[in-house]
Design a protein around this motif. Sequence first.
Motif, PDB file in Angstrom:
ATOM      1  N   ASN A  36       0.809  -1.213   0.000  1.00  0.00           N
ATOM      2  CA  ASN A  36       0.000   0.000   0.000  1.00  0.00           C
ATOM      3  C   ASN A  36       0.843   1.263   0.000  1.00  0.00           C
ATOM      4  OD1 ASN A  36      -2.613  -1.237   0.095  1.00  0.00           O
ATOM      5  ND2 ASN A  36      -2.210  -1.795   2.217  1.00  0.00           N
ATOM      6  N   VAL A  37       2.041   1.205   0.580  1.00  0.00           N
ATOM      7  CA  VAL A  37       2.937   2.364   0.627  1.00  0.00           C
ATOM      8  C   VAL A  37       4.037   2.144  -0.405  1.00  0.00           C
ATOM      9  CG1 VAL A  37       4.504   3.738   2.036  1.00  0.00           C
ATOM     10  CG2 VAL A  37       2.441   2.747   3.064  1.00  0.00           C
ATOM     11  N   ARG A  38       4.094   3.027  -1.408  1.00  0.00           N
ATOM     12  CA  ARG A  38       5.096   2.929  -2.471  1.00  0.00           C
ATOM     13  C   ARG A  38       5.708   4.316  -2.675  1.00  0.00           C
ATOM     14  NH1 ARG A  38       1.767  -0.623  -7.059  1.00  0.00           N
ATOM     15  NH2 ARG A  38       0.897  -2.165  -5.586  1.00  0.00           N
ATOM     16  N   ARG A  39       6.961   4.453  -2.289  1.00  0.00           N
ATOM     17  CA  ARG A  39       7.615   5.756  -2.381  1.00  0.00           C
ATOM     18  C   ARG A  39       8.987   5.608  -3.026  1.00  0.00           C
ATOM     19  NH1 ARG A  39       6.457   8.052   3.795  1.00  0.00           N
ATOM     20  NH2 ARG A  39       4.162   7.920   3.689  1.00  0.00           N
ATOM     21  N   ALA A  40       9.303   6.550  -3.905  1.00  0.00           N
ATOM     22  CA  ALA A  40      10.620   6.586  -4.552  1.00  0.00           C
ATOM     23  C   ALA A  40      11.278   7.912  -4.221  1.00  0.00           C
ATOM     24  CB  ALA A  40      10.480   6.422  -6.056  1.00  0.00           C
ATOM     25  N   TYR A  41      12.555   7.862  -3.809  1.00  0.00           N
ATOM     26  CA  TYR A  41      13.261   9.035  -3.308  1.00  0.00           C
ATOM     27  C   TYR A  41      14.393   9.411  -4.261  1.00  0.00           C
ATOM     28  CZ  TYR A  41      10.856   7.839   1.017  1.00  0.00           C
ATOM     29  OH  TYR A  41       9.885   7.550   1.964  1.00  0.00           O
ATOM     30  N   GLY A  42      14.505  10.720  -4.520  1.00  0.00           N
ATOM     31  CA  GLY A  42      15.577  11.192  -5.375  1.00  0.00           C
ATOM     32  C   GLY A  42      15.421  12.656  -5.702  1.00  0.00           C
ATOM     33  N   ASN A  43      16.421  13.197  -6.350  1.00  0.00           N
ATOM     34  CA  ASN A  43      16.369  14.562  -6.859  1.00  0.00           C
ATOM     35  C   ASN A  43      15.851  14.469  -8.287  1.00  0.00           C
ATOM     36  OD1 ASN A  43      16.702  17.163  -7.719  1.00  0.00           O
ATOM     37  ND2 ASN A  43      18.856  17.332  -7.133  1.00  0.00           N
ATOM     38  N   TRP A  44      14.573  14.696  -8.483  1.00  0.00           N
ATOM     39  CA  TRP A  44      13.928  14.424  -9.762  1.00  0.00           C
ATOM     40  C   TRP A  44      14.288  15.438 -10.837  1.00  0.00           C
ATOM     41  CZ3 TRP A  44      12.455   9.705  -9.835  1.00  0.00           C
ATOM     42  CH2 TRP A  44      12.062   9.082  -8.644  1.00  0.00           C
ATOM     43  N   SER A  45      15.094  16.420 -10.474  1.00  0.00           N
ATOM     44  CA  SER A  45      15.599  17.341 -11.492  1.00  0.00           C
ATOM     45  C   SER A  45      16.789  16.748 -12.244  1.00  0.00           C
ATOM     46  CB  SER A  45      16.000  18.680 -10.853  1.00  0.00           C
ATOM     47  OG  SER A  45      17.065  18.491  -9.923  1.00  0.00           O
ATOM     48  N   LYS A  46      17.316  15.627 -11.753  1.00  0.00           N
ATOM     49  CA  LYS A  46      18.450  14.978 -12.400  1.00  0.00           C
ATOM     50  C   LYS A  46      18.001  14.223 -13.652  1.00  0.00           C
ATOM     51  CE  LYS A  46      21.298  14.093  -8.268  1.00  0.00           C
ATOM     52  NZ  LYS A  46      21.906  13.018  -7.451  1.00  0.00           N
ATOM     53  N   PRO A  47      18.711  14.403 -14.759  1.00  0.00           N
ATOM     54  CA  PRO A  47      18.364  13.655 -15.970  1.00  0.00           C
ATOM     55  C   PRO A  47      18.499  12.141 -15.793  1.00  0.00           C
ATOM     56  CG  PRO A  47      19.854  15.482 -16.477  1.00  0.00           C
ATOM     57  CD  PRO A  47      19.808  15.363 -14.990  1.00  0.00           C
ATOM     58  N   GLY A  48      19.394  11.726 -14.914  1.00  0.00           N
ATOM     59  CA  GLY A  48      19.638  10.305 -14.735  1.00  0.00           C
ATOM     60  C   GLY A  48      18.459   9.539 -14.154  1.00  0.00           C
ATOM     61  N   LEU A  49      17.484  10.236 -13.585  1.00  0.00           N
ATOM     62  CA  LEU A  49      16.313   9.574 -13.009  1.00  0.00           C
ATOM     63  C   LEU A  49      15.134   9.550 -13.975  1.00  0.00           C
ATOM     64  CD1 LEU A  49      16.343  10.851  -9.308  1.00  0.00           C
ATOM     65  CD2 LEU A  49      17.348   8.790 -10.285  1.00  0.00           C
ATOM     66  N   GLY A  50      15.394   9.930 -15.222  1.00  0.00           N
ATOM     67  CA  GLY A  50      14.312   9.976 -16.209  1.00  0.00           C
ATOM     68  C   GLY A  50      13.625   8.641 -16.402  1.00  0.00           C
ATOM     69  N   GLY A  51      14.374   7.548 -16.278  1.00  0.00           N
ATOM     70  CA  GLY A  51      13.782   6.229 -16.469  1.00  0.00           C
ATOM     71  C   GLY A  51      12.750   5.873 -15.424  1.00  0.00           C
ATOM     72  N   TRP A  52      12.789   6.543 -14.279  1.00  0.00           N
ATOM     73  CA  TRP A  52      11.838   6.251 -13.208  1.00  0.00           C
ATOM     74  C   TRP A  52      10.510   6.974 -13.387  1.00  0.00           C
ATOM     75  CZ3 TRP A  52      11.275   2.696  -9.720  1.00  0.00           C
ATOM     76  CH2 TRP A  52      12.377   1.978  -9.277  1.00  0.00           C
ATOM     77  N   ARG A  53      10.500   8.076 -14.129  1.00  0.00           N
ATOM     78  CA  ARG A  53       9.299   8.911 -14.166  1.00  0.00           C
ATOM     79  C   ARG A  53       8.091   8.165 -14.701  1.00  0.00           C
ATOM     80  NH1 ARG A  53      13.303  12.953 -15.981  1.00  0.00           N
ATOM     81  NH2 ARG A  53      13.845  14.198 -14.161  1.00  0.00           N
ATOM     82  N   GLU A  54       8.286   7.398 -15.769  1.00  0.00           N
ATOM     83  CA  GLU A  54       7.168   6.626 -16.329  1.00  0.00           C
ATOM     84  C   GLU A  54       6.698   5.557 -15.353  1.00  0.00           C
ATOM     85  OE1 GLU A  54       6.200   3.662 -20.107  1.00  0.00           O
ATOM     86  OE2 GLU A  54       8.057   4.829 -20.056  1.00  0.00           O
ATOM     87  N   LYS A  55       7.635   4.936 -14.632  1.00  0.00           N
ATOM     88  CA  LYS A  55       7.285   3.891 -13.683  1.00  0.00           C
ATOM     89  C   LYS A  55       6.471   4.443 -12.512  1.00  0.00           C
ATOM     90  CE  LYS A  55       9.666   0.808 -15.960  1.00  0.00           C
ATOM     91  NZ  LYS A  55       8.987  -0.292 -16.692  1.00  0.00           N
ATOM     92  N   LEU A  56       6.752   5.677 -12.107  1.00  0.00           N
ATOM     93  CA  LEU A  56       6.022   6.270 -10.998  1.00  0.00           C
ATOM     94  C   LEU A  56       4.526   6.316 -11.279  1.00  0.00           C
ATOM     95  CD1 LEU A  56       8.365   9.282 -10.120  1.00  0.00           C
ATOM     96  CD2 LEU A  56       8.327   7.018  -9.074  1.00  0.00           C
ATOM     97  N   VAL A  57       4.191   6.667 -12.511  1.00  0.00           N
ATOM     98  CA  VAL A  57       2.781   6.759 -12.893  1.00  0.00           C
ATOM     99  C   VAL A  57       2.181   5.373 -13.087  1.00  0.00           C
ATOM    100  CG1 VAL A  57       1.175   7.636 -14.639  1.00  0.00           C
ATOM    101  CG2 VAL A  57       3.149   9.014 -13.960  1.00  0.00           C
ATOM    102  N   SER A  58       2.906   4.508 -13.774  1.00  0.00           N
ATOM    103  CA  SER A  58       2.379   3.181 -14.119  1.00  0.00           C
ATOM    104  C   SER A  58       2.111   2.324 -12.898  1.00  0.00           C
ATOM    105  CB  SER A  58       3.359   2.451 -15.047  1.00  0.00           C
ATOM    106  OG  SER A  58       3.590   3.195 -16.226  1.00  0.00           O
ATOM    107  N   PHE A  59       2.945   2.460 -11.847  1.00  0.00           N
ATOM    108  CA  PHE A  59       2.828   1.582 -10.692  1.00  0.00           C
ATOM    109  C   PHE A  59       2.344   2.304  -9.431  1.00  0.00           C
ATOM    110  CE2 PHE A  59       5.697  -0.585 -13.551  1.00  0.00           C
ATOM    111  CZ  PHE A  59       5.285  -1.909 -13.467  1.00  0.00           C
ATOM    112  N   GLY A  60       1.849   3.505  -9.588  1.00  0.00           N
ATOM    113  CA  GLY A  60       1.287   4.223  -8.444  1.00  0.00           C
ATOM    114  C   GLY A  60       2.293   4.492  -7.345  1.00  0.00           C
ATOM    115  N   ILE A  61       3.496   4.915  -7.744  1.00  0.00           N
ATOM    116  CA  ILE A  61       4.562   5.192  -6.781  1.00  0.00           C
ATOM    117  C   ILE A  61       4.617   6.688  -6.499  1.00  0.00           C
ATOM    118  CG2 ILE A  61       7.032   5.008  -6.328  1.00  0.00           C
ATOM    119  CD1 ILE A  61       7.074   2.675  -8.336  1.00  0.00           C
ATOM    120  N   GLU A  62       4.667   7.040  -5.238  1.00  0.00           N
ATOM    121  CA  GLU A  62       4.694   8.446  -4.833  1.00  0.00           C
ATOM    122  C   GLU A  62       6.131   8.969  -4.843  1.00  0.00           C
ATOM    123  OE1 GLU A  62       3.409  11.250  -1.007  1.00  0.00           O
ATOM    124  OE2 GLU A  62       3.217   9.065  -0.924  1.00  0.00           O
ATOM    125  N   PRO A  63       6.434   9.969  -5.685  1.00  0.00           N
ATOM    126  CA  PRO A  63       7.800  10.503  -5.710  1.00  0.00           C
ATOM    127  C   PRO A  63       8.064  11.402  -4.507  1.00  0.00           C
ATOM    128  CG  PRO A  63       6.418  11.710  -7.251  1.00  0.00           C
ATOM    129  CD  PRO A  63       5.558  10.617  -6.689  1.00  0.00           C
TER     130      PRO A  63
END
Length: 264
Positions: A36-63
């Motif tokens: 029920n609790v899904r959280r991903a931590y990071g500095n989302w302004s970094k280009p290197g985390l671009g691969g996670w952005r789509e996953k956040l939406v698809s799997f209901g993960i709270e950035p």
Amino acid sequence: MSEPTRNVALLIDADNAQPSAIDPVLTVLAELGTVNVRRAYGNWSKPGLGGWREKLVSFGIEPQQQFDLTKGKNATDMKMTIDAMDLMFRGRIDAFGIMSSDSDFMPLAMRLRQEGLPVYGFGTSRAPEAFRNACSRFIDVAALLAEPQVEQPTPPPAAAAPAAPAELEPEPHPLGDALPPPIKAKLAPGKDPELLKLLFDAYDSVKKDAKGYANLSAMGQLAGNRSSFDARNYGFKRLSDLIEAVDQFRVERRENGLWVKRVR
């Protein structure tokens, strides 16, 4: 009346985790309860985390946004640790998943386990042993991503056609250059000395019947004391599948479970 499912929290260190592994990770955690609790931590302004952005939406993960306040220092780990402790003290979480290969989370995993909460770590084979052993279980995400090895029937000689060399080359792994060294899922279980020693020690330590058979569940509990051991790390979904692939053991199915006997 059915028992309520356990409440599971998955905390992701996006700087040290592969986005392509999120689906199988959630599948593993589903065995513990509902994530029920899904959280991903990071500095989302970094280009290197671009691969996670789509996953956040698809799997209901709270950035969870955490800026790099000091050059060369990562404040994400501290934020993730604070949130884990908050969740623990609220008393509503029954199990944790930590998706990272960072040894900085070793004290967190140990603290959560001291409260009786199981902690599943998900990272690469390069994760430090200290973090692996601090978790209740540590699972190599490369083993989760690897396709099952299915044995194909050998065609008759007349029907066999020589294949072009290019067709025999494996396709690139989805992790690309980030793929760690060859994982244990590629090794035959009966040829892995470390695995065999673990299974032999577990077999020798449990009670056996008059025929020399030991209950596989009891063996699994002993082997589970090593957090780095999980059947998935060797390419098998269950311990029963793994033990059946080890020639050194004979398997016998009974009404009260699976029993095994060492034969060599």
